[in-house]
Design an enzyme around this catalytic site. Structure first.
Site, PDB file in Angstrom:
ATOM      1  N   ASN A 209       0.850  -1.196   0.000  1.00 22.88           N
ATOM      2  CA  ASN A 209       0.000   0.000   0.000  1.00 22.88           C
ATOM      3  C   ASN A 209       0.881   1.239   0.000  1.00 22.88           C
ATOM      4  O   ASN A 209       2.105   1.140   0.056  1.00 22.88           O
ATOM      5  CB  ASN A 209      -0.982  -0.023   1.186  1.00 22.88           C
ATOM      6  CG  ASN A 209      -0.257   0.024   2.510  1.00 22.88           C
ATOM      7  OD1 ASN A 209       0.389   1.001   2.836  1.00 22.88           O
ATOM      8  ND2 ASN A 209      -0.355  -1.058   3.280  1.00 22.88           N
ATOM      9  N   ASP A 277      -4.572  -5.962   5.620  1.00 15.86           N
ATOM     10  CA  ASP A 277      -5.528  -6.810   6.335  1.00 15.86           C
ATOM     11  C   ASP A 277      -5.440  -8.260   5.867  1.00 15.86           C
ATOM     12  O   ASP A 277      -5.770  -9.176   6.607  1.00 15.86           O
ATOM     13  CB  ASP A 277      -6.952  -6.278   6.111  1.00 15.86           C
ATOM     14  CG  ASP A 277      -7.151  -4.933   6.803  1.00 15.86           C
ATOM     15  OD1 ASP A 277      -6.567  -4.753   7.894  1.00 15.86           O
ATOM     16  OD2 ASP A 277      -7.865  -4.073   6.254  1.00 15.86           O
ATOM     17  N   LYS A 287       8.453 -17.723  -9.543  1.00 13.84           N
ATOM     18  CA  LYS A 287       7.691 -16.613 -10.125  1.00 13.84           C
ATOM     19  C   LYS A 287       6.467 -17.143 -10.869  1.00 13.84           C
ATOM     20  O   LYS A 287       6.590 -18.077 -11.687  1.00 13.84           O
ATOM     21  CB  LYS A 287       8.607 -15.843 -11.084  1.00 13.84           C
ATOM     22  CG  LYS A 287       7.969 -14.593 -11.632  1.00 13.84           C
ATOM     23  CD  LYS A 287       8.913 -13.856 -12.571  1.00 13.84           C
ATOM     24  CE  LYS A 287       8.126 -12.814 -13.330  1.00 13.84           C
ATOM     25  NZ  LYS A 287       8.856 -12.291 -14.466  1.00 13.84           N
ATOM     26  N   PRO A 305      -2.766 -11.145  10.998  1.00 20.52           N
ATOM     27  CA  PRO A 305      -3.048 -10.853  12.417  1.00 20.52           C
ATOM     28  C   PRO A 305      -3.274  -9.358  12.598  1.00 20.52           C
ATOM     29  O   PRO A 305      -2.701  -8.550  11.866  1.00 20.52           O
ATOM     30  CB  PRO A 305      -1.750 -11.269  13.121  1.00 20.52           C
ATOM     31  CG  PRO A 305      -0.692 -11.177  12.068  1.00 20.52           C
ATOM     32  CD  PRO A 305      -1.367 -11.515  10.764  1.00 20.52           C
ATOM     33  N   ASP A 306      -4.133  -8.997  13.540  1.00 18.19           N
ATOM     34  CA  ASP A 306      -4.286  -7.577  13.889  1.00 18.19           C
ATOM     35  C   ASP A 306      -3.266  -7.294  14.996  1.00 18.19           C
ATOM     36  O   ASP A 306      -3.429  -7.736  16.138  1.00 18.19           O
ATOM     37  CB  ASP A 306      -5.714  -7.276  14.358  1.00 18.19           C
ATOM     38  CG  ASP A 306      -5.941  -5.769  14.490  1.00 18.19           C
ATOM     39  OD1 ASP A 306      -5.081  -5.096  15.111  1.00 18.19           O
ATOM     40  OD2 ASP A 306      -6.959  -5.273  13.979  1.00 18.19           O
ATOM     41  N   ILE A 307      -2.228  -6.574  14.630  1.00 15.23           N
ATOM     42  CA  ILE A 307      -1.101  -6.382  15.554  1.00 15.23           C
ATOM     43  C   ILE A 307      -1.550  -5.562  16.765  1.00 15.23           C
ATOM     44  O   ILE A 307      -1.306  -5.931  17.913  1.00 15.23           O
ATOM     45  CB  ILE A 307       0.076  -5.704  14.821  1.00 15.23           C
ATOM     46  CG1 ILE A 307       0.472  -6.561  13.622  1.00 15.23           C
ATOM     47  CG2 ILE A 307       1.266  -5.510  15.752  1.00 15.23           C
ATOM     48  CD1 ILE A 307       1.424  -5.905  12.659  1.00 15.23           C
ATOM     49  N   PHE A 324      -4.304   4.134  15.045  1.00 19.78           N
ATOM     50  CA  PHE A 324      -4.778   5.096  14.044  1.00 19.78           C
ATOM     51  C   PHE A 324      -5.993   4.503  13.352  1.00 19.78           C
ATOM     52  O   PHE A 324      -6.162   3.286  13.312  1.00 19.78           O
ATOM     53  CB  PHE A 324      -3.688   5.365  12.997  1.00 19.78           C
ATOM     54  CG  PHE A 324      -2.767   6.485  13.383  1.00 19.78           C
ATOM     55  CD1 PHE A 324      -2.942   7.751  12.852  1.00 19.78           C
ATOM     56  CD2 PHE A 324      -1.741   6.277  14.287  1.00 19.78           C
ATOM     57  CE1 PHE A 324      -2.109   8.791  13.207  1.00 19.78           C
ATOM     58  CE2 PHE A 324      -0.891   7.309  14.652  1.00 19.78           C
ATOM     59  CZ  PHE A 324      -1.085   8.568  14.096  1.00 19.78           C
ATOM     60  N   LYS A 338     -13.719   1.126  16.892  1.00 20.09           N
ATOM     61  CA  LYS A 338     -12.391   0.503  16.792  1.00 20.09           C
ATOM     62  C   LYS A 338     -11.683   0.518  18.141  1.00 20.09           C
ATOM     63  O   LYS A 338     -10.997  -0.422  18.505  1.00 20.09           O
ATOM     64  CB  LYS A 338     -11.569   1.281  15.753  1.00 20.09           C
ATOM     65  CG  LYS A 338     -10.590   0.436  14.997  1.00 20.09           C
ATOM     66  CD  LYS A 338     -10.156   1.091  13.706  1.00 20.09           C
ATOM     67  CE  LYS A 338     -11.157   0.837  12.595  1.00 20.09           C
ATOM     68  NZ  LYS A 338     -10.736   1.442  11.331  1.00 20.09           N
ATOM     69  N   LYS A 342     -10.662  -3.089  19.487  1.00 26.63           N
ATOM     70  CA  LYS A 342      -9.236  -3.430  19.525  1.00 26.63           C
ATOM     71  C   LYS A 342      -8.628  -3.248  20.918  1.00 26.63           C
ATOM     72  O   LYS A 342      -7.466  -3.514  21.130  1.00 26.63           O
ATOM     73  CB  LYS A 342      -8.467  -2.578  18.521  1.00 26.63           C
ATOM     74  CG  LYS A 342      -8.938  -2.768  17.078  1.00 26.63           C
ATOM     75  CD  LYS A 342      -7.905  -2.273  16.099  1.00 26.63           C
ATOM     76  CE  LYS A 342      -8.437  -2.399  14.682  1.00 26.63           C
ATOM     77  NZ  LYS A 342      -7.357  -2.618  13.725  1.00 26.63           N
TER      78      LYS A 342
HETATM   79  O1  C5P Z   1      -8.788  -1.829  11.356  1.00 33.54           O
HETATM   80  P1  C5P Z   1      -7.932  -0.738  10.855  1.00 33.54           P
HETATM   81  O2  C5P Z   1      -6.924  -1.178   9.832  1.00 33.54           O
HETATM   82  O3  C5P Z   1      -8.662   0.495  10.405  1.00 33.54           O
HETATM   83  O4  C5P Z   1      -7.122  -0.289  12.151  1.00 33.54           O
HETATM   84  C1  C5P Z   1      -6.127   0.643  12.084  1.00 33.54           C
HETATM   85  C2  C5P Z   1      -5.245   0.531  13.298  1.00 33.54           C
HETATM   86  O5  C5P Z   1      -4.938  -0.821  13.606  1.00 33.54           O
HETATM   87  C3  C5P Z   1      -3.900   1.170  13.048  1.00 33.54           C
HETATM   88  O6  C5P Z   1      -3.407   1.655  14.272  1.00 33.54           O
HETATM   89  C4  C5P Z   1      -3.068   0.020  12.521  1.00 33.54           C
HETATM   90  O7  C5P Z   1      -1.682   0.235  12.714  1.00 33.54           O
HETATM   91  C5  C5P Z   1      -3.583  -1.143  13.341  1.00 33.54           C
HETATM   92  N1  C5P Z   1      -3.565  -2.427  12.637  1.00 33.54           N
HETATM   93  C6  C5P Z   1      -2.693  -3.419  13.054  1.00 33.54           C
HETATM   94  N2  C5P Z   1      -2.719  -4.641  12.433  1.00 33.54           N
HETATM   95  C7  C5P Z   1      -3.576  -4.877  11.414  1.00 33.54           C
HETATM   96  C8  C5P Z   1      -4.461  -3.886  10.980  1.00 33.54           C
HETATM   97  C9  C5P Z   1      -4.428  -2.646  11.619  1.00 33.54           C
HETATM   98  O8  C5P Z   1      -1.898  -3.181  13.969  1.00 33.54           O
HETATM   99  N3  C5P Z   1      -3.572  -6.072  10.831  1.00 33.54           N
END
Ligand code: C5P
Length: 397
Positions: A209, A277, A287, A305-307, A324, A338, A342
Site C-alpha cells: 500500500n 488486512d 515466479k 493478524p491484527d497487531i 490510528f 475501533k 481493539k
Molecule cells: O482496522 P484498521 O486497519 O482500520 O485499524 C487501524 C489501526 O490498527 C492502526 O493503528 C493500525 O496500525 C492497526 N492495525 C494493526 N494490524 C492490522 C491492521 C491494523 O496493527 N492487521
C-alpha cells in the site's frame, strides 16, 4: 528564564533572513542565554558584525585564518564550549557543506569540530528547499542527529510563496527552550509501528500500500526527543532511519507482529503502520507465469493478524496503546468502535475522504478516547507527533 546559563554559538550564514539574526540574538539573551556569534562571508553581506556583537555583548568571530580570532578563541574551543550550536539562518550552501563534511571557513570548520548538539534553521527560496539535492542533504544531517528547525511556510522576501521561510526568532527560542527542557518521557520505553507491509505473492511480487511511513517516523522521533527509549518497527519505506531510535525493518504483517512482540515490554505503543488486512494464502516459491490461454487469474487471501488488537490484549500490554484509524465516513463513530473492538486507549482518527494523506506533509486528526473526542486542526505530521507526545507525557507522568 529557561535558557539561563546556556551558551549558544549562533552561526549566521548568507541569506536575506540574516537580518532576523539580530532579533534572534535579542530573544535568546532575553531568555537567559549567552550568545557567541559567528558570521560567514555571505552572512556579513546582510548584517554587520557590529550589530551582532553589540546585541550579543560578545565579539563576533568571522575568520578561520585570523590570528586575532584564533588566539582569542580557536575554532575547536568555539565548537566545544557551546551547549548548542545554532546555525540560523543556514543557507543551502552551508547545508551542503555540512552534509559533505566540507570545512573551508570558520562556520563549516566549527560545526565539523562540534561534538555536542547542533540545530539548523534553514531559510531559502522554496524551489531551492524542495530541490532533491537540498532534501537529501537535510535528510543526511537529520540522520546524523542534527536538529532541523523549520523552515516555515509563507511568503518569502524573494516574492515567492512556499516552504523555505526562516522560522520566526520567537519560535526558534521556543525550540531552544524545548531542546533544553527536561525530558518528560525519560526512563519510559516506547514502540512504534510504521509504514506499509509487503505481502508476497511470489519471489518478485508483493501486495503493498501507499503508506510513506512519515507519520510513524515523526512519532518515533518525537517520543525519542521527549526522552523515551524508542523501537521503531517499520515496513518497507524510502525514509532514512531516524537518529537515536532503534529501527527494526520488516516486510510482512507476520514479521511486524513478531518484531512488536519482541519489543515488549514497553510503556507506550503507537500503531501507525498501514498493515495489510490480508495476505495471499500461499506464496509461490517460483515466479508465477502467465499462460497464453488464461485471461484472468485469481489469488486467495487469508487474514493477517491484527497487531494492535493482539498487543492490546497481551498479558504484558503497554500502559498506553494508541492506534490510528483512516476513515472515509462516520469518522468518530468508527474510531470509537475501533477503540473498544481493539482495546486501544486512544485512536487518532483521520478523515481520508478528501484525498490522500499518504505521502503528504500534513494530517488532520481527531483524538478519540474513553474520555471524549478532541478534534485537532490541520497540522504537519511533525506537529501531530509533538501533540501526541505531549498528551502521552501528561497521561503517563
Ligand atoms: O482496522 P484498521 O486497519 O482500520 O485499524 C487501524 C489501526 O490498527 C492502526 O493503528 C493500525 O496500525 C492497526 N492495525 C494493526 N494490524 C492490522 C491492521 C491494523 O496493527 N492487521
Amino acid at each position: 528564564m529557561t535558557l539561563n546559563g546556556k551558551q549558544i554559538l549562533l552561526i549566521v550564514s548568507g541569506g536575506i533572513a540574516a537580518y532576523k539574526a539580530a532579533v534572534l540574538v535579542r530573544r535568546l539573551k532575553e531568555a537567559g542565554a549567552s550568545v557567541v556569534p559567528v558570521l560567514t562571508k555571505g552572512g556579513a553581506q546582510f548584517i554587520t558584525p557590529l550589530t551582532l556583537s553589540a546585541l550579543a555583548e560578545n565579539p563576533v568571530y568571522e575568520d578561520l585564518f585570523s590570528l586575532k580570532d584564533e588566539a582569542e578563541m580557536g575554532h575547536i574551543r568555539l565548537a566545544r564550549e557551546a551547549d548548542l550550536i545554532l546555525v540560523a539562518p543556514i543557507s543551502a550552501d552551508l547545508i551542503g557543506k555540512m552534509a559533505n563534511g566540507l570545512a573551508d571557513d570558520l562556520a563549516s570548520t566549527t560545526v565539523l569540530a562540534a561534538d555536542g548538539p547542533v540545530a539548523i534553521a534553514p531559510s531559502m527560496n522554496p524551489v531551492m528547499w524542495a530541490n532533491p539535492a537540498t532534501q537529501a542533504n537535510v535528510a543526511t544531517l537529520m540522520q546524523r542527529g542534527v536538529h532541523v528547525w523549520g523552515p516555515a511556510d509563507g511568503d518569502m522576501a524573494c516574492g515567492e510563496m512556499g516552504t523555505g521561510r526562516f522560522e520566526e526568532p520567537e519560535d526558534l527560542v521556543a525550540r531552544a527552550e524545548a531542546f533544553f527542557a527536561p525530558k518528560p518521557l525519560a526512563g519510559k520505553t516506547a514502540l512504534v509501528t510504521s509504514g506499509p507491509t509487503h505481502e508476497p505473492l511470489d519471489p518478485v511480487r508483493v501486495m503493498a500500500n501507499r503508506s510513506s511511513g512519515q507519520q510513524g517516523q515523526a512519532i518515533a522521533r518525537a517520543l525519542s526527543a521527549a526522552g523515551a527509549d524508542v523501537t521503531l518497527i517499520t515496513g518497507p519505506v524510502s525514509l532514512p532511519e531516524p537518529f537515536g531510535v532503534r529501527t527494526v525493518r520488516v516486510e510482512t504483517a507476520d514479521e511486524m507482529l513478531a518484531a512488536t512482540q519482541r519489543a515488549l515490554p514497553a510503556d507506550i505503543a503507537v500503531f501507525a503502520a498501514a498493515v495489510a488486512d490480508w495476505k495471499p494464502k500461499t506464496t509461490a516459491s517460483e515466479k508465477l507465469k502467465k499462460t497464453a490461454n488464461e485471461a484472468e487469474m485469481s489469488v486467495s487471501f487469508t487474514k493477517n493478524p491484527d497487531i494492535l488488537a493482539t498487543i492490546a490484549s497481551a498479558e504484558n500490554r503497554p500502559a498506553l496503546v494508541v492506534g490510528f484509524a483512516a476513515e472515509t465516513e462516520n469518522v468518530v463513530e468508527n474510531a470509537r468502535a475501533k477503540l473498544s473492538r481493539k482495546r486501544a486507549d486512544w485512536i487518532l482518527a483521520n478523515n481520508v475522504s478528501q484525498g490522500a494523506v499518504f505521502g503528504e506533509d500534513s494530517n488532520t486528526v481527531t483524538l478519540v478516547s474513553a474520555k471524549g473526542t478532541e478534534p485537532w486542526p490541520k497540522l504537519t505530521k511533525d506537529q501531530v507527533a509533538a501533540r501526541l507526545v505531549q498528551r502521552v507525557a501528561e497521561t503517563l507522568t
